[in-house]
Enzyme design. Structure first.
Site, short mmCIF file in Angstrom:
data_model
loop_
_atom_site.label_atom_id
_atom_site.label_comp_id
_atom_site.label_asym_id
_atom_site.label_seq_id
_atom_site.Cartn_x
_atom_site.Cartn_y
_atom_site.Cartn_z
N ASP A 174 1.02 -1.22 0.05
CA ASP A 174 0.15 -0.03 0.15
C ASP A 174 0.94 1.26 -0.26
O ASP A 174 1.66 1.46 0.86
CB ASP A 174 -0.81 0.05 1.27
CG ASP A 174 -2.00 -1.01 1.13
OD1 ASP A 174 -1.99 -1.69 0.01
OD2 ASP A 174 -2.68 -1.26 2.21
N ASP A 199 -13.41 -3.64 -1.33
CA ASP A 199 -13.05 -3.23 0.12
C ASP A 199 -14.36 -3.38 0.70
O ASP A 199 -15.02 -2.38 1.14
CB ASP A 199 -12.30 -1.85 0.03
CG ASP A 199 -11.25 -1.53 -0.56
OD1 ASP A 199 -10.39 -2.39 -0.52
OD2 ASP A 199 -11.20 -0.61 -1.61
O1 1PR Z 1 -10.50 3.04 -5.32
O2 1PR Z 1 -9.63 2.48 -7.41
O3 1PR Z 1 -8.70 4.38 -6.23
O4 1PR Z 1 -8.12 2.27 -5.47
C1 1PR Z 1 -7.62 2.24 -4.31
C2 1PR Z 1 -7.00 0.93 -3.71
O5 1PR Z 1 -6.33 1.14 -2.57
C3 1PR Z 1 -7.95 -0.06 -3.41
O6 1PR Z 1 -7.36 -1.46 -4.06
C4 1PR Z 1 -8.15 -0.30 -2.10
O7 1PR Z 1 -8.18 -1.62 -1.52
C5 1PR Z 1 -6.57 0.29 -1.47
N1 1PR Z 1 -6.99 1.12 -0.26
C6 1PR Z 1 -7.41 2.37 -0.04
N2 1PR Z 1 -7.45 2.84 1.11
C7 1PR Z 1 -6.58 1.83 1.85
C8 1PR Z 1 -6.14 2.00 3.14
O8 1PR Z 1 -5.53 0.84 3.67
N3 1PR Z 1 -6.50 3.02 3.72
N4 1PR Z 1 -5.68 -0.32 1.08
C9 1PR Z 1 -6.30 0.89 0.75
C10 1PR Z 1 -6.09 -1.60 0.96
C11 1PR Z 1 -5.86 -3.51 1.63
C12 1PR Z 1 -5.03 -4.47 1.28
C13 1PR Z 1 -3.89 -5.17 2.41
C14 1PR Z 1 -4.35 -6.36 2.87
C15 1PR Z 1 -3.62 -6.99 3.68
N5 1PR Z 1 -5.00 -2.24 1.61
O9 1PR Z 1 -4.50 -4.50 -0.03
O10 1PR Z 1 -2.75 -4.78 1.72
O11 1PR Z 1 -5.62 -5.85 3.80
O12 1PR Z 1 -3.06 -6.53 4.68
P1 1PR Z 1 -2.85 -7.39 5.98
O13 1PR Z 1 -2.08 -8.61 5.51
O14 1PR Z 1 -1.94 -6.55 6.77
O15 1PR Z 1 -3.88 -7.57 6.70
P2 1PR Z 1 -9.10 2.87 -6.17
#
Ligand code: 1PR
Length: 523
Positions: free
Chosen positions: A224, A379
């Site tokens: 991320d 999400d």
């Molecule tokens: O909406 O098309 O602009 O895409 C934004 C992207 O960014 C989406 O794929 C969304 O999942 C991601 N995203 C947005 N905000 C966050 C955040 O964390 N605040 N991250 C975010 C999403 C979730 C997973 C993470 C797993 C594993 N991250 O990708 O890596 O949950 O984590 P873990 O093993 O530590 O539990 P758009």
């Protein structure tokens, strides 16, 4: 000197990087004359058959290719570069292929998920220079929904098993082409490219010939990425999507360095999510494109990029389509793009109007780059209800009752990084996006993200059973057993984790080692 045929779709940067890394000088063909003048020609095809042939014909490349192939000059086709050699494809029935090999290209008709995405083996049918130094047990990266069916069995170089046996490579004289991507297949793929580069490599068969090949479950490292408060692009990691600690964005390292580390540790794929992409315009975010360019120089596994892929109008009123945004990512080294917030908007529109427009980001990108290049990142957040009749969503009976004893729940889609909940459930979103042409689902779970409590098995089973495309389970990995659980209690094709890898709690090598010992998973 290698000549590379780039017809403008997909990620050719990785092939160029891989060849240059092996010491080759690479010239990109800019005309039919360049093709005819090539000493050795590499044709890495990515995308959709119809679009590819249209461009090859429009640029006069098709005639030059036919002449080059007809003269039996050294040629390596990759993926669509294999399929192009055939007479035609079910993917675009009205469009003729190059017709160098008699036979057709057809869609997989199997019970397993399509596209066939991931690492699978090869059975080698005839000696070839490209096999030098392989032992026969190597796995290679595949990503395709169509496969070739040659009329003449003598041209078959390799076969692979996936819901049945298909032809994964052909050889006819000096013309060699593989369905798998050597440039995305780590050290084994590099070896194949090197063999092609060396003209004196003798033809051979690898010593091992597995009776059956198997598609491995993939382990994906996720980064991320966002700018921290000082403006530096960092890898961060949230707890249930909250990436700040004491008000400051967590900094877990530099994206390129971490990606390199995970490649060295054996990651099957690497995913970058530009988590603030929803509010910034990604093409103005040059550092993210630079991250991809740098990473693809020496990370030879598939790279996915997500964040901000949608239509956009800049401050001066210039409109960019999602397709243009995606194209820039592909050119910079991405193999797949992932759409989050915009996929929810697109699905809502389709469900409200009852029809697809044909020009949404999902449809337009999959039409040009192929469905395998379009991942939908979901999400969802769990919402409890007392009874399935309480909401008009796909409701599950849960083994984990809610705070007031509710035994039903649904998974609400969110957008903008979990900041906004929508009136749409994750199952319906996945199903709708598959119909529009998406090739894979990245299924996150806000409730589990960063908790280390394990993947949400109920959510994964609900979504997986609603689609026939591959699914990447994400969020909550806290131990090696969690990966084993997700692969034995669900049909997910891949598992993604972030926190445990970034914090070095469990090395990726450890996860792969643990799963390798368990025959039914075969990583
Ligand atoms: O909406 O098309 O602009 O895409 C934004 C992207 O960014 C989406 O794929 C969304 O999942 C991601 N995203 C947005 N905000 C966050 C955040 O964390 N605040 N991250 C975010 C999403 C979730 C997973 C993470 C797993 C594993 N991250 O990708 O890596 O949950 O984590 P873990 O093993 O530590 O539990 P758009």
């Amino acid at each position: 000197m290698i000549t590379l045929l780039d017809y403008g779709a997909g990620n050719v940067r990785s092939v160029i990087n891989a060849l240059q890394g092996l010491g080759a000088s690479v010239r990109v063909a800019a005309s039919a004359a360049d093709i005819l003048a090539a000493e050795k020609l590499v044709f890495p095809g990515v995308g959709a058959f119809g679009h590819m042939m249209q461009v090859l014909n429009a640029k006069n490349y098709a005639a030059a290719l036919k002449a080059y192939l007809g003269a039996n000059r050294p040629f390596l086709g990759i993926c669509l570069g294999l399929q192009a050699l055939f007479e035609g494809s079910e993917e675009a029935p009205e469009t003729a292929g190059l017709g160098f090999i008699t036979g057709r290209v057809q869609r997989f008709r199997i019970a397993a998920a399509v596209p066939h995405i991931g690492w699978n083996g090869i059975n080698c049918n005839q000696p070839s220079p490209i096999f030098a130094g392989l032992d026969g047990n190597e796995k290679f990266y595949f990503v395709h929904a169509y496969h070739v069916v040659p009329d003449d069995p003598d041209v078959i170089l390799t076969t692979t098993d996936y819901g049945g046996r298909f032809v994964s490579g052909i050889q006819k004289g000096n013309i060699i082409a593989t369905q798998f991507h050597p440039e995305k297949s780590g050290a084994a793929g590099q070896r194949i490219l090197q063999n092609f580069l060396q003209s004196d490599t003798p033809a051979c068969l690898p010593p091992q010939r597995p009776a059956r090949t198997h598609l491995a479950k993939r382990i994906i490292a996720c980064l991320d990425v966002r700018a921290n408060d000082r403006g530096d692009l960092v890898v961060t990691k949230g707890d249930q999507y909250d990436v700040r600690e004491k008000g400051t964005v967590r900094n877990l390292g530099k994206p390129v360095e971490l990606a390199r580390r995970y490649y060295a540790e054996g990651a099957d794929e690497i995913t970058f999510l530009n988590i603030t992409g929803f509010r910034d315009f990604p093409l103005a975010d040059m550092p993210m494109l630079a991250v991809l360019r740098e990473t693809s120089k020496n990370v030879f596994v598939p790279l996915t990029i997500g964040g901000g892929i949608r239509d956009y109008t800049d401050k001066r009123g210039r409109r960019y389509t999602a397709l243009e945004v995606a194209a820039e990512y592909f050119r910079s080294g991405a193999d797949k793009i992932s759409i989050g917030s915009d996929a929810v908007r697109i699905a809502e529109d389709v469900l409200r109007t009852g029809r697809a427009t044909g020009d949404s980001a999902i449809e337009s990108i999959s039409r040009v780059y192929g469905s395998q290049a379009v991942v939908i990142s979901i999400d969802p957040r769990r919402v409890y209800v007392k009874s399935p009749a309480d909401v008009r969503h796909v409701v599950l009976k849960t083994d984990r009752p809610g705070p007031s004893g509710e035994s039903y729940c649904w998974y609400q889609c969110t957008v903008k990084g979990g900041r906004e909940g929508r009136d749409l459930d994750a199952v319906t979103l996945a199903r709708t996006c598959e119909k529009l042409g998406a090739g894979e689902i990245l299924l996150n779970c806000i409730d589990r993200d960063g908790t280390g409590a394990g993947f949400d098995i109920e959510l994964i089973n609900a979504v997986k059973s609603a689609v026939s495309i591959p699914l990447i389970a994400s969020s909550g990995a806290g131990s090696v057993e969690h990966f084993y659980e997700v692969f034995t209690r669900t049909a997910a094709e891949a598992a993604l984790a972030a926190g445990i890898f970034h914090r070095r709690e469990i090395p990726l090598t450890e996860v792969k080692k643990y799963l390798r010992g368990r025959a039914e998973i075969r990583p």
